[in-house]
Design a protein around this motif. Sequence first.
Motif, mmCIF file in Angstrom:
data_model
loop_
_atom_site.group_PDB
_atom_site.id
_atom_site.type_symbol
_atom_site.label_atom_id
_atom_site.label_comp_id
_atom_site.label_asym_id
_atom_site.label_seq_id
_atom_site.Cartn_x
_atom_site.Cartn_y
_atom_site.Cartn_z
ATOM 1 N N ARG A 1 -3.992 -1.923 -13.573
ATOM 2 C CA ARG A 1 -2.760 -1.213 -13.228
ATOM 3 C C ARG A 1 -2.821 0.127 -13.926
ATOM 4 O O ARG A 1 -2.915 0.188 -15.142
ATOM 5 N N ASP A 2 -2.768 1.177 -13.155
ATOM 6 C CA ASP A 2 -2.926 2.504 -13.742
ATOM 7 C C ASP A 2 -1.614 2.945 -14.365
ATOM 8 O O ASP A 2 -0.931 3.819 -13.864
ATOM 9 N N GLU A 3 -1.294 2.314 -15.490
ATOM 10 C CA GLU A 3 -0.052 2.579 -16.195
ATOM 11 C C GLU A 3 0.011 4.036 -16.622
ATOM 12 O O GLU A 3 -0.983 4.585 -17.102
ATOM 13 N N PRO A 4 1.177 4.640 -16.516
ATOM 14 C CA PRO A 4 1.295 6.035 -16.972
ATOM 15 C C PRO A 4 1.112 6.162 -18.486
ATOM 16 O O PRO A 4 0.632 7.173 -18.958
ATOM 17 N N ARG A 5 1.501 5.126 -19.227
ATOM 18 C CA ARG A 5 1.330 5.266 -20.674
ATOM 19 C C ARG A 5 0.979 3.938 -21.325
ATOM 20 O O ARG A 5 1.858 3.193 -21.726
ATOM 21 N N PRO A 6 -0.315 3.658 -21.446
ATOM 22 C CA PRO A 6 -0.738 2.480 -22.201
ATOM 23 C C PRO A 6 -0.371 2.684 -23.667
ATOM 24 O O PRO A 6 -0.315 3.818 -24.128
ATOM 25 N N TRP B 1 0.842 -1.203 0.000
ATOM 26 C CA TRP B 1 0.000 0.000 0.000
ATOM 27 C C TRP B 1 0.880 1.257 0.000
ATOM 28 O O TRP B 1 0.548 2.260 -0.608
ATOM 29 N N TYR B 2 2.022 1.157 0.725
ATOM 30 C CA TYR B 2 2.906 2.323 0.847
ATOM 31 C C TYR B 2 3.982 2.333 -0.231
ATOM 32 O O TYR B 2 4.428 3.388 -0.662
ATOM 33 N N GLU B 3 4.406 1.147 -0.652
ATOM 34 C CA GLU B 3 5.539 1.070 -1.579
ATOM 35 C C GLU B 3 5.144 1.409 -3.016
ATOM 36 O O GLU B 3 5.917 2.002 -3.751
ATOM 37 N N ILE B 4 3.966 0.964 -3.407
ATOM 38 C CA ILE B 4 3.577 1.127 -4.797
ATOM 39 C C ILE B 4 2.952 2.493 -4.996
ATOM 40 O O ILE B 4 2.173 2.963 -4.170
ATOM 41 N N GLY B 5 3.320 3.110 -6.069
ATOM 42 C CA GLY B 5 2.847 4.467 -6.333
ATOM 43 C C GLY B 5 1.493 4.496 -7.010
ATOM 44 O O GLY B 5 0.590 3.731 -6.664
ATOM 45 N N ASP B 6 1.365 5.360 -7.990
ATOM 46 C CA ASP B 6 0.076 5.606 -8.615
ATOM 47 C C ASP B 6 -0.405 4.469 -9.512
ATOM 48 O O ASP B 6 -1.523 4.504 -9.998
ATOM 49 N N ASP B 7 0.447 3.470 -9.755
ATOM 50 C CA ASP B 7 -0.007 2.324 -10.541
ATOM 51 C C ASP B 7 -1.124 1.575 -9.822
ATOM 52 O O ASP B 7 -1.934 0.904 -10.451
ATOM 53 N N LEU B 8 -1.136 1.680 -8.507
ATOM 54 C CA LEU B 8 -2.176 1.010 -7.720
ATOM 55 C C LEU B 8 -3.366 1.957 -7.595
ATOM 56 O O LEU B 8 -3.258 3.031 -7.013
ATOM 57 N N ALA B 9 -4.502 1.526 -8.167
ATOM 58 C CA ALA B 9 -5.693 2.376 -8.111
ATOM 59 C C ALA B 9 -6.369 2.205 -6.760
ATOM 60 O O ALA B 9 -6.597 1.089 -6.300
ATOM 61 N N ARG B 10 -6.653 3.317 -6.110
ATOM 62 C CA ARG B 10 -7.233 3.281 -4.773
ATOM 63 C C ARG B 10 -8.580 3.977 -4.800
ATOM 64 O O ARG B 10 -8.773 4.940 -5.535
ATOM 65 N N LEU B 11 -9.490 3.488 -3.992
ATOM 66 C CA LEU B 11 -10.782 4.142 -3.898
ATOM 67 C C LEU B 11 -11.321 3.986 -2.479
ATOM 68 O O LEU B 11 -10.766 3.250 -1.668
#
Length: 594
Positions: free
Chosen positions: A140-145, A86-96
């Motif tokens: 995975r909220d990839e920065p550039r699909p 939860w803390y290590e992974i950045g914006d690739d992890l979609a949170r709601l």
Amino acid sequence: MRMSKLFFQTLREAPADADVRSHQLMLRAGLVRQVGAGIFEYLPLGLRVKKKIETIMREEMDAIDGQEIVMPVVQPASLWKRTGRWYEIGDDLARLTDRAGRELVLAMTHEEVITELAGGVINSYRQLPVMLYQIQTKFRDEPRPRGGLIRVREFTMKDGYSFHADIASLDEYYPLVYQAYFNIFGRAGLDVIAVESDTGMMGGTMAHEFMALTEVGEDTMLLCNQCGYKANRQVATFVKSSSESRAEEAALPLEEVSTPNVDTIAALADFLDIPESRTAKALFLVATIEEDGDVKEQFVFVVVRGDMELNETKLTNVLKARQLRPAQAEEIRAIGAEPGYGSPVGIRRDEVLLVVDDLIPNSPNLVAGANRDGWHLRNVNCGRDYKPDLTVDVVAAADGHPCPTCQAPLRAVRGVEVGNIFKLGTKYSQAMDASFLDEDGGSVPMVMGCYGIGSGRLIASAIEKNNDENGIIWPITIAPHQLYLVSLATRRTPEVTETAERVYSQLQEAGVEVLYDDRDERAGVKFNDADLLGTPLRLTIGARGVKNGVAELKLRNREEIRELPFDDIVNQIQAVVEAETAAVNAKVITEPLQ
RNA sequence: CGGGGAGUAGCGCAGCUCGGUAGCGCGCUUCGUUCGGGACGAAGAGGUCGGAGGUUCAAAUCCUCUCUCCCCGACCA
């Protein structure tokens, strides 16, 4: 299936925003549609392909004692907090957040959930080993699909997880998965190579990636034609041979040289008329390193030879860093260096971790920056002029470099990662407290492996490899349908319609997967659509043939046309389907894991 | 996130420079003729010109902001 009822549309021209071949063909053939960046919907034909691939996956996973389950896509954040991701992974992890304010994540992988599941069910070594898998959605909220289904945000993955009483058990099981993967890709008509890969933040001790070689791929592999060495560029090594080394050359005195506006290696080599291999490249990075629970940033100064490229994965692993980022200009000046003219000579060593590639000590008299705008130093010698903290291999292997095992030149090729397998060890089982009682009654964390295959990437890679100017050429094992039945009936030839209808039901009854083109279209339209859709067999029924009692069979991957008499047509079609299937399966690679 | 490009009918595009209320090809509908490799004729349907605001008598067109998509790079447990 009747074409007249099929929900789909073929396009003559590819949508403008598709420029990868497989993407264009999937859109033109009506297999998928794009909803947003990296988000796709599957139409009936595309879904049939996906299901066929997934059937193959199920068969092969079941054959190595896998058991299919389904886990949720939406998961409580608490699980991810327990493993720290939860803390290590950045914006690739979609949170709601849900209505009650609870934090949730969209699953990008399922280690947390499955480890908790296994921990809850498995209490004894007697229940081990066990392999669980699912075919499920990942986000995975990839920065550039990019590239159609090559790199997406929402995708379907076959992910499997094995649980073992000890490492020996995992070591025994891992090669079975390795071979099962070759079976899956081979049966899907896709050539892959398995390469050693970085274990990355997944942790673990061994990992392999299964790569479909294609220019549109995003990964680079280094292969040796002579001895068979193959590895992802992230981990590939090469021999820094004696011909590369000039260790015997005597060190010359340091000398400053004016080099106005020369701030790249290429410009420097050009300006001084020396090869790039006689220069030292200075790189400034900031590593995020975790030590005893403390997270700190460490300035890292890296020196590699001017003709080499830094391999950030190697460096990350050497430093055991969580993250690496380029340093800002102010940070570089703060340690006494000058961007564009950096050198390890005379910097503030107390704040800097100085890492040099292991080729540098054997490369005397290099030209390096002078830490002064517009100036360089000649004859910089590692050991004499500066002392590194670490001397390790941190450069990337490249095309032509000598193979680490046999020294033949390596070949660099591009590929798409369609699958991967990891020996995870106990990273997740420890974090999630998934333990069992061993024979001695001791509580021990389970040893884990994890294994993934992306369905969409597999489809895209298969198309990437199997197409021509007219469209897709499906391997019969994953084609949406085995046979495309073309009826060339017109209003004046009801006997053609009758015959086509009869053949259609006969083939269906015999279990042949038929796409029946009963549309009121001209022959050309039907043939072109048949080619575009790439159905392996095409059976044409026209007035001429009906008169002579024959239909015409053409294979998508061959030129010849064969005439089949109607009275034996089902048997003959079945024989061809079987032969084509056997031909695909015959290419399955058997490769024992070294 | 940095750089570049693009949003006008289902798809491909023109129109924008120089404001005057939207057009072409394919596809779609109907009728007729045609019918073995993307037919022909006739008649049709279909567009908040990505969105918001502004300038103007008048905006697809000019200005500002914004959203989205694509490509290159960074990134990718």
